[in-house]
Design an enzyme around this catalytic site. Structure first.
Site, PDB file in Angstrom:
ATOM      1  N   ASP A  96      45.521  26.579   7.893  1.00  0.00           N
ATOM      2  CA  ASP A  96      45.362  27.673   8.856  1.00  0.00           C
ATOM      3  C   ASP A  96      46.667  28.462   9.070  1.00  0.00           C
ATOM      4  OD1 ASP A  96      43.708  25.360   9.129  1.00  0.00           O
ATOM      5  OD2 ASP A  96      42.892  26.103  11.010  1.00  0.00           O
ATOM      6  N   HIS A  99      36.964  30.829  15.030  1.00  0.00           N
ATOM      7  CA  HIS A  99      37.555  32.085  15.545  1.00  0.00           C
ATOM      8  C   HIS A  99      37.175  33.314  14.710  1.00  0.00           C
ATOM      9  CE1 HIS A  99      39.959  30.361  18.749  1.00  0.00           C
ATOM     10  NE2 HIS A  99      40.415  29.432  17.919  1.00  0.00           N
ATOM     11  N   HIS A 103      41.301  23.288  10.996  1.00  0.00           N
ATOM     12  CA  HIS A 103      41.047  23.492  12.435  1.00  0.00           C
ATOM     13  C   HIS A 103      41.989  22.689  13.336  1.00  0.00           C
ATOM     14  CE1 HIS A 103      39.014  24.381  16.208  1.00  0.00           C
ATOM     15  NE2 HIS A 103      38.800  23.103  16.426  1.00  0.00           N
ATOM     16  N   GLU A 149      41.607  32.000   9.795  1.00  0.00           N
ATOM     17  CA  GLU A 149      40.905  32.277  11.056  1.00  0.00           C
ATOM     18  C   GLU A 149      41.826  32.417  12.270  1.00  0.00           C
ATOM     19  OE1 GLU A 149      38.547  29.798  13.261  1.00  0.00           O
ATOM     20  OE2 GLU A 149      40.209  28.433  13.584  1.00  0.00           O
TER      21      GLU A 149
HETATM   22 FE   FE2 Z   1      39.568  26.632  14.334  1.00  0.00          FE
END
Ligand code: FE2
Length: 266
Positions: free
Chosen positions: A10, A70, A177, A41
């Site tokens: 991420d 998101h 995440h 995201e």
């Molecule tokens: Fe997430």
């Protein structure tokens, strides 16, 4: 013949994006990826992604982008998601949702199916990711042996379960995440490269990328606060996987963890 896949966790905010830009050339020369996928995201100030950010990622050499819970935070995505074949959002969103949950990425003479799924444990209710995984992995296998699943989920147990569920059917099952890289990278008996969470690219001295004083204030007082992406030093987490083109099975897997301090010494 093999396909090298580099999956980068991420990307969080401006710090994460500039770290990616700086480090990507070195990652390319060290790991020789044919195909580079990032989770985007959290790329726009921690919440969603914009057209300009996606465009920059592709200019820097990224071939595909996965998303998560998101996805819709940045409203500009509704204007372009249906026109961008290299970005996937969770496939188990409602069937009326714009965008797609699976894409076929072609680069360097190689092909990789990318599938994005969202967990249903400790996250808002959503269609079953296990059933959707069955459906899409079956579809993808008609076109290519090389299949990557980004399972964007909170619970380690749900992610590990997905790894076993897809062992021998998907080439790579990685989690995103939670933003903390786990130490359980493993090629499962059926040949699936598995890692519970790849980890993030972004501020190292906050809390999961957010400015730590606000997060601390909320934990200590339970009062509402506004979280903002932290500034300062970054860390970067990714995983490099080699796949056998004939079978789609993983033959080699390496976790990548790099801090800004280490990078400056290189
Ligand atoms: Fe997430």
């Amino acid at each position: 013949m093999s396909t090298n896949v580099l999956f980068i966790g991420d990307i969080v905010g401006n710090v994460g994006r500039s770290a990616l830009k700086r480090v990507l050339p070195a990652l390319k020369s060290k790991y020789n990826p044919h195909i580079i996928i990032v989770n985007g995201e959290n790329a726009a100030a921690g919440r969603g992604i914009t057209a300009n950010i996606a465009k920059e990622f592709f200019e820097w050499g990224v071939h595909g982008i996965t998303m998560g819970n998101h996805t819709w935070d940045n409203k500009d995505i509704f204007e372009w998601i249906d026109d961008e074949p290299r970005l996937v959002r969770p496939a188990n969103f409602h069937e009326s949702a714009p965008g797609q949950g699976m894409a076929f990425i072609k680069a360097g003479g190689k092909q990789l199916a990318i599938i994005n799924l969202q967990g249903k444990t400790f996250l808002p209710p959503i269609d079953c990711p296990f059933a959707k995984a069955d459906e899409l992995v079956e579809q993808a296998s008609q076109k290519t042996n090389n299949i990557l699943v980004d399972f964007h989920a909170e619970a380690t147990s749900e992610k590990i379960a997905m790894g076993w569920h897809l062992d021998g059917r998907a080439s790579i099952v990685v989690g995103t995440h939670t933003h903390v890289q786990t130490n359980d990278d493993s090629i499962l008996p059926g040949g699936t490269a598995y890692l519970t969470d790849v980890g993030m690219v972004g501020p190292k001295e906050g809390v999961l990328g957010m400015e730590r004083n606000a997060v601390l204030h909320k934990f200590i007082t339970q009062m509402p606060v506004r979280f903002v992406v932290d500034e300062g030093k970054w860390h970067l987490h990714a995983v490099s996987v080699q796949l056998d083109d004939a079978t789609g099975k993983a033959t080699k897997m390496q976790k990548i963890r790099l801090t800004e301090d280490e990078w400056l010494l290189m």
